[in-house]
Every structure is written in structure tokens, then in C-alpha cells.
Design an enzyme around this catalytic site. Structure first.
Site, short mmCIF file in Angstrom:
data_model
loop_
_atom_site.label_atom_id
_atom_site.label_comp_id
_atom_site.label_asym_id
_atom_site.label_seq_id
_atom_site.Cartn_x
_atom_site.Cartn_y
_atom_site.Cartn_z
CG MET A 62 3.60 -1.66 -6.39
SD MET A 62 2.76 -2.74 -7.83
CE MET A 62 2.27 -4.18 -6.70
N GLY B 55 -1.72 -4.92 -3.85
CA GLY B 55 -2.14 -3.53 -3.45
C GLY B 55 -3.48 -3.28 -3.69
CD GLN B 56 -5.90 -2.77 -8.35
OE1 GLN B 56 -7.04 -2.01 -8.50
NE2 GLN B 56 -5.08 -3.25 -9.05
CB CYS C 239 -0.18 -3.14 -9.42
SG CYS C 239 -1.79 -4.07 -9.70
CG MET C 240 -1.25 -7.94 -9.40
SD MET C 240 -2.02 -9.14 -9.79
CE MET C 240 -2.17 -9.09 -11.60
CE LYS D 142 -4.44 2.64 2.63
NZ LYS D 142 -3.27 3.07 3.36
#
Length: 807
Positions: free
Chosen positions: A349, A386-387, A174-175, A90
Site C-alpha cells: 500500500m 491485501g485481499q 488498494c492495488m 489471523k
């Protein structure tokens, strides 16, 4: 297999030529060459500059090559300590994410069921007048993809301006459980350790995550060490086999939700055999338990009571609960009992998206504290995100329903007063009542006002809740049929959310604007605008400033400080004000720098000190706390709470948890009983359903599905299934099936033991594909403390789809 071979393997040849090459796009922008070799290979007319990657929370630095106003090349930054010149698939294609053919380029208002172009003046006025009409029912829903200045501006608008706390991020999904785990263990959020640990650990324990695909550049450090002949043991604790499992010496497959029992079993064995670290525990730890109503701080517990509580979690008892063989549980406990080893626990996650996510986060911290595997390089717990700025923006800036910048909270009167003084606000401007967490916010938005749905307008920035919220049939879709609900969406591409929006605002993306983010190891990173956004697309931070100033013009009292000045007033060095809210003058001043310096004043209150903006321009990120030494140099911190590393630890203390919940510089070791999940398979819905990501795509795929190479490599979502189950149901590879839960049904193809291998009775579906809306099926049940929903487990059933040719 070394790091580069591993990354080539994970990237797949269909997706990228080679992980060691510069990936060419059709694009570029402005800057200075950082690596002479790149200038030589690409030509003198390509200008290069640094930026962190747009995708996950690793924070890999890329060098961006620009020619003719377009990004034409991407290279891994050889001088960046996070990725050392490497990128994942990516990352190598991140430049192409700017150039999908369907970029949003004009503001659009829905009229008579159709989106029609309007001007920015009209768009800003519409938002401001919605707020003026009902300020207490207006909310902002943001993201861990907000830059630090963007999130800070949105937070300041809502909390300092409107006087509400109606703001929350998608990072709640998510967190949030990682946050509450850190807060209730150490009294302050975010990892004490850093990525350097992966270079020193003797063993890495993975608690329900798949870094070979989700964080491949970090995982490649382990692979690279093995290629050099070093021994690094990998223990994969998961509910399905993944690509990571192929690299593990041990795979402990557990039944969903039983990870709490496994953590208790480790503690039980350490205590029963006397192999915990009594000196570390006595000096640095207290014990805690939940109350009847789970809370962040819980209730005291003695060491003797803790020992008694965990006593029944023997390997044999835990095997009956979890399905993990007793011998493997003993192996895991033996590992933590060995003080000569350095052990890193990693999670993402799997532990966070969990109805007992706070509990399992606390318990993994507790295993490290109890065993003394804490505070040495290569020895400690570390969560991953994840971000790109879930840490830097959401957690540090505080863009949550109860947050304020720098780790402060609205429920603390002293914190509110501190914020009002720093912002020069009238006393009482900041509300002490927390807003709604994400699930509740969207539930209220999707509920009629007469039935308690008191949120009438939501402004969504940098996220796609129409695809990413759990149980969207309950939390998102009903709002679209309610006439008093108004949805504003700032985004770069058409998505499931923009399709249903009442007002769409086209946004600038990544290097089309200045930016700052913060990664999973407390590293704050900066970049400059390199190319122009397409059409009339504009940065989210400008959009916020423009709405704030329109409110100022309309007479909203909250848009003035206590001297009557505009809340976001910005000045030149000579003291003259810059109308940065006016697009014609937005670039007259570095708005990012102004907002960052405003925010930075908060960060020293809870020892999250940040350096001046200019230091981040000169560096490839700095890990906070960043403090100035006697010579005037700014120094980052690798390890928090450790003497000799953390500048705030007192001499002679060794380890000092100086924000401890118990105010005695001690961390907390928590006890929690195992609890069954809120929904389990039964005769009607006999399968476990788990959702997640894949290597090639990021989150809802709104960017990566527009990169041709990535889309070709993984063109659609699928149902990953065990061969035994497929044979029993007489299903073939590629056959289309209907997957159904109590909340909805979707149709998709079967992939029998593809990349991962779920056990019998379990299936997996990724959520990147808008055409396969898996979150119509997921459960909105959430952790009682963090309010984070559980995407990893619910009950489902499967049947063959009807053959369309026979209809």
C-alpha cells in the site's frame, strides 16, 4: 529466530497459544482427512478439507476441520507450497470469524428509519425493479474478497446484461496503481515472478511496506533462511519504523511522497558510473515519459534523454528532497549495481496508495530493468496484495469500470466483439464507455441528481465502504440524506455500511459456500462448501443470479442472449436446464464450476490460461498461465516472459515481453520527476497523518473484531506518536486526544512509540476500528491514471480531548 518463533512473536501470546498448534474453535463441516496426523489428534469424527485463508492476498492454505456442522479446528496445510503448514495469527483463528453472535441472517428493508425483516422474494424483486426503473443509474460496488465466480457473475450481469460498465471494486483503493504500473511497463498486468523468489534472494528491498505484520507468513521465509545461517540483507525504505525495521540491516527513512526521487537517484548513479546492464536494456527495454495529461501509454523517450532527465538526481540533491542520507542512497545504488546479487523488491500500500502511485510502480520496475535484476529466480520486482482475490477476481476477471475478463478492456472494439461472441450476445451489447472509478462513483452517489449525481442505486457486495472509503464525510454520508438514493448491501455482519443501508442481504461466508480465489503470485485456488450458513444467509453468487432471473422475468432485454436464452442458463450433462437462480435448485449443479468454465474461455486471449475446474480441486492452487503439455498434464508457470519457464516465450529469445506496449517485445523504463504531495503539513495542521493495518485485524475489522482472541490482543485503534512530539504537546501514553484534518475530527488514545516509531512530526492510525472512523479525516486525492486514492499522507493537528468528568 526461525519462522515459527517469528510467527509466535508477531502473533503475541495474548492472541494465540502457539503458531505450531491446531487452533481449536467451537465449530466444523464436511470433508476428507488430508493429513493423517490431524485426524489422529482431533478424532475420526472430524472431517477435513482444504481451503485458502479468508484474509490477505498471500493465499495460505488451511485445513478446515468440521464436526457436527461447525468448523471446530484450523491447521496450516503442510502440503501447501505457499505457507508450508504455517499460518499467521489471523489464519489460525479464521474459523472463529464465522461465529460472531451478530451474524446477519435475514434480508431487511429500511422502513421509517428501522430495518425490518422481509423475504428473499421481496428483496430480489425490490432490486430488480430499481434496475428496471433506471438501469443507467444502477451500479455494483464489489471487492477483492469476491470469489472468482461471484465477481464474474456480477461483471456479466452489468456488462453483458445491463449494457453498462457501472461496476468497480474496493480494490481500486488498494492495488489499482500496481495494475497500471504493470500494464504500462509490460503491457499486461500482474507479477512475472512468484513467492519462490523469497527463498533465493540475496537482498530484499521493501518499498514502504511492513510485511512482518501485513504478510507475516511470507516474511517468515526470510527469517527462517537467516535461522539456517543464510545471509539475506533487508533494506527497509519507509516513512516510519515498524516491526519489519527491527529485522533490517538498513532503514532508509524518507519524507512522504519522495520515493520517486529515490528511484531516480538509483538510476542516476547506475548510469553515471556505467554500472547499469547495457546488454539487457538494449535487448529488452524502451524508454518512456509522461505526457502533459498523464496516461497509461505516455510518449517515447530515448536512452540519451532518459539519462539527461535523471542526471540531476544525485545523492546530494536527492538527500535534500527525501531526507535520506547520501551515503544510504549510494549503498542502495551499489546494491543494484552488483549483478552477482539477486534482489527482490516488495511493495504494497505504501507505493499504491499514492497520488503518484502509477509513477513509483513504474519506476521500481524500471530500476530492476535498468540494472538487469530481472528474470532470474530471486531477482525481480513483486507487488503484494491485501485481499484474498484482488488478483484472481478484480484483476483477472476484470471487475472494474473499464475491464472485461482475462485482461480485456471495454475501450477496445476487438475485445468487446470477442466478449460478445463468447457470451453469444447481440453485437453492440457491451458498451465501449468506461464506467466510473470508485471515488467518482461514490461522489456521484452522494450528489443530488439535479447537481449531476446520476447514480441512484448502488449494490455493495463483500466490502464496507462506509468505513473504508477516503473522506467518507464527502463520498458516503451525504447520500444517506438524499431521498432518491438507494443503498443495497450484501454482508455477513452489521457494519458502518449496513447501518446506513436501505436494503440488507445476509451473505454466506468462506467455507459456507463453494469458492475460488487468486493470490498475489497468480495462484488460482479452489474449495468446496463445508458448513451451512446461518439462518437465511445465502451466497453472493446466488443473489446475483436471482436478481438477473427476476429481470429476465420482468422482460429486461439484456438478460437474454441473441437466441433468447437466459444470460446465466446452466445445464446438466444431459442438456436439461437447471434453475440455479431458484434457491431450491441452486445446489443441483456446481454453479462455481459452470461460471468458472464460462470465464476460463477468456483467459487464453492474453496468455493468462487457466486449467479446467477439476484441476484446481486436485491441487493446492496453480500459477497461471497453466497449459497442457504433450502428455496431457496441466503445468503451471513460475516465471512469466522467461524462456524455459513461460511456455509462450519463443525459443532463443531469453526474455520476451510478448504483450509490450510498443509491440516489439520490450518492456518500458519510465522517467517521472518528483512531485510534492497534494497536501502537506503547515502551521495550522503541522503533522503528517498515515493510516494502515495492524497484525491482528484485517481491513475494517468486521470479521476479526468478532474473534475474541484477536480483539483482546488489539482491542481498539490508537494514535501512534513520537515521544518528542508527545512531550512537546504534554501528552501522556493512553491519553485521549482529538486528531483533526481539514475534513473531520476524531477522538482516540495516544500510544507513544508503540509497535512502530513515527518520526517527529508524523502520526499513524490503523483503520480497523469502527468506533474510530479515521477515514472521516483522510484525503480523496488520487492518482491521475489508476484513480487510486492516497491514504498515506495528509496534514493533521492534535489537541488534548476534553476531560468528560469536568464537563
Amino acid at each position: 529466530m526461525d519462522r515459527r518463533e517469528f510467527l509466535r512473536f508477531t502473533a503475541m501470546t495474548a492472541a494465540t497459544a502457539a503458531a505450531s498448534r491446531v487452533a481449536l474453535a467451537q465449530a466444523p463441516g464436511p470433508t476428507v482427512a488430508l493429513d493423517p496426523a490431524l485426524a489422529q489428534r482431533m478424532g475420526a469424527d472430524v472431517r477435513w478439507d482444504k481451503a485458502p485463508c479468508r484474509f490477505c492476498g498471500t493465499g495460505c492454505h488451511v485445513q478446515v476441520g468440521v464436526r457436527g456442522g461447525r468448523v471446530v479446528a484450523i491447521a496450516g496445510d503442510q502440503l501447501a507450497p505457499v505457507n508450508r503448514g504455517l499460518l499467521c495469527v489471523k489464519g489460525y483463528h479464521v474459523g472463529l470469524a464465522l461465529y460472531g453472535s451478530d451474524r446477519l441472517t435475514r434480508p431487511m428493508l429500511k422502513r421509517n428509519g428501522r430495518h425490518e425483516p422481509i423475504t428473499w422474494v421481496e428483496a430480489v424483486d425490490i432490486i430488480a425493479r430499481r434496475i428496471m426503473a433506471r438501469p443507467a443509474s444502477f451500479a455494483v460496488y464489489g471487492s477483492g474478497q469476491w470469489t472468482i465466480p461471484e465477481g464474474f457473475a456480477a461483471l456479466k450481469l452489468v456488462k453483458a446484461g445491463l449494457g453498462t460498465n457501472l461496476i468497480d471494486p474496493n480494490a481500486r483503493l488498494c492495488m489499482a496503481s500496481a495494475v497500471t504500473g504493470f500494464l504500462s511497463t509490460y503491457g499486461v498486468d500482474e507479477p512475472a515472478a512468484c513467492f519462490d523468489d523469497l527463498d533465493r534472494a540475496d537482498a530484499v528491498v521493501l518499498w514502504g511496506n511492513n510485511p512482518a505484520e501485513m504478510h507475516p507468513v511470507l516474511f517468515s521465509r526470510i527469517v527462517d533462511r537467516r535461522a539456517r545461517g543464510e545471509r539475506v540483507d533487508l533494506i527497509d525504505i519507509g516513512t516510519r519504523r515498524t516491526r519489519t525495521t527491527a529485522f533490517a540491516q538498513h532503514f532508509l527513512q524518507f519524507k512522504p511522497n519522495t520515493d520517486l526521487a529515490i528511484a531516480n537517484c538509483i538510476a542516476q548513479q547506475l548510469l553515471a558510473s556505467g554500472r547499469h546492464d547495457p546488454r539487457f536494456v538494449e535487448r529488452f527495454c524502451n524508454f518512456r515519459q509522461d505526457t502533459a495529461q498523464p496516461s497509461l501509454n505516455g510518449a517515447p523517450l530515448t536512452f540519451a534523454q532518459y539519462r539527461q532527465r535523471v542526471a540531476r538526481y544525485t545523492p546530494e540533491y536527492t538527500e535534500r528532497i527525501s531526507g535520506v542520507p547520501a551515503r544510504d542512497l549510494r549503498m542502495l545504488a551499489d546494491l543494484f549495481a552488483d549483478r552477482s546479487k539477486r534482489i527482490v523488491s516488495l511493495w504494497c500500500m505504501g507505493m499504491n496508495q499514492h497520488t503518484r502511485g502509477t509513477a513509483i510502480n513504474r519506476m521500481v520496475h524500471g530500476v530492476h530493468l535498468l540494472s538487469g535484476h530481472w528474470g532470474r529466480p530471486g531477482d525481480g520486482p513483486q507487488s503484494l496484495t491485501g485481499q484474498p482475490s484482488a488478483c484472481g477476481t478484480v484483476r483477472e476477471v476484470g471487475t472494474t469500470a473499464n475491464g472485461l475478463p482475462g485482461g480485456l478492456v471495454v475501450t477496445n472494439a476487438e475485445h468487446r466483439h470477442e466478449a460478445e461472441e463468447l457470451w453469444h450476445l447481440p453485437p453492440g451489447r457491451i458498451s465501449g464507455t468506461p464506467g466510473h472509478h470508485a471515488v467518482e462513483l461514490w461522489r456521484r452517489f452522494s450528489t443530488a441528481a439535479a447537481e449531476g449525481g446520476d447514480i441512484s442505486t448502488i449494490w455493495v457486495q463483500v466490502t464496507n465502504p462506509g468505513q473504508s472509503l477516503p473522506n467518507v464525510n464527502k463520498l458516503f454520508k451525504p447520500s444517506r440524506a438524499l431521498p432518491d438514493k438507494f443503498l443495497i448491501v450484501s454482508d455477513v455482519y452489521p457494519t458502518a455500511t449496513t447501518r446506513d443501508a436501505d436494503l440488507i442481504l445476509p451473505s454466506a461466508m468462506w467455507v459456507e459456500k463453494n469458492g475460488m480465489t487468486g493470490n498475489s503470485e497468480r495462484r488460482t485456488q479452489q474449495w468446496f462448501k463445508m458448513v451451512d450458513p446461518p439462518g437465511e444467509a445465502r451466497p453472493d453468487v446466488w443473489q446475483t443470479l436471482a436478481v438477473a432471473h427476476r429481470l429476465f422475468e420482468l422482460g429486461h432485454p439484456g438478460m437474454r442472449d441473441r437466441d433468447g436464452r437466459f444470460l446465466f442458463a446452466m445445464t446438466r450433462p444431459d442438456g436439461t436446464e437447471v434453475p440455479a437462480w431458484d434457491w431450491a435448485h441452486f445446489h443441483d449443479v456446481n454453479v462455481d464450476e459452470k461460471l468458472f468454465e464460462d470465464y476460463r474461455r477468456f483467459t487464453s486471449i492474453k496468455h493468462k490460461n487457466l486449467a479446467p475446474y477439476g484441476e484446481y480441486v486436485r491441487h493446492r492452487g496453480l500459477r497461471w498461465p497453466v497449459v497442457q503439455d504433450r502428455a496431457g498434464a496441466w503445468r503451471e508457470t513460475r516465471y512469466r516472459f522467461v524462456e524455459g519457464e513461460d511456455p509462450f516465450v519463443a525459443a532463443g529469445r531469453g526474455v520476451q515481453f510478448y504483450h509490450s506496449v510498443t509491440r516489439d517485445d520490450k518492456a518500458l523504463i519510465w522517467f517521472h520527476d518528483y512531485e510534492p504531495p497534494p497536501e502537506s503539513p503547515d502551521a495550522e495542521y503541522p503533522f503528517w497523518l498515515c493510516t494502515g493495518r495492524v497484525l491482528e485485524h484485517w481491513h475494517t475489522g468486521s470479521m476479526t473484531m468478532r474473534v475474541p482472541q484477536l480483539r483482546r490482543a488489539m482491542p481498539q485503534a490508537y494514535l501512534e506518536m513520537n515521544r518528542e512530539d508527545a512531550q512537546r504537546l504534554r501528552l501522556q501514553d493512553g491519553q485521549r486526544v482529538v486528531l483533526e484534518t481539514r475534513r473531520g475530527a476524531i477522538t482516540l488514545p495516544v500510544w507513544i512509540e508503540g509497535r512502530g516509531a513515527p518520526p517527529p512530526g508524523s502520526v499513524f492510525v490503523p483503520f480497523f476500528d469502527e468506533r474510530v472512523p479515521i477515514n472521516e479525516l483522510t484525503l480523496e486525492a488520487h492518482d491521475p491514471i489508476s484513480k487510486q486514492p492516497d491514504y498515506k499522507k495528509c496534514a493533521a493537528r492534535i489537541r488534548p480531548a476534553a476531560d468528560p468528568e469536568r464537563r
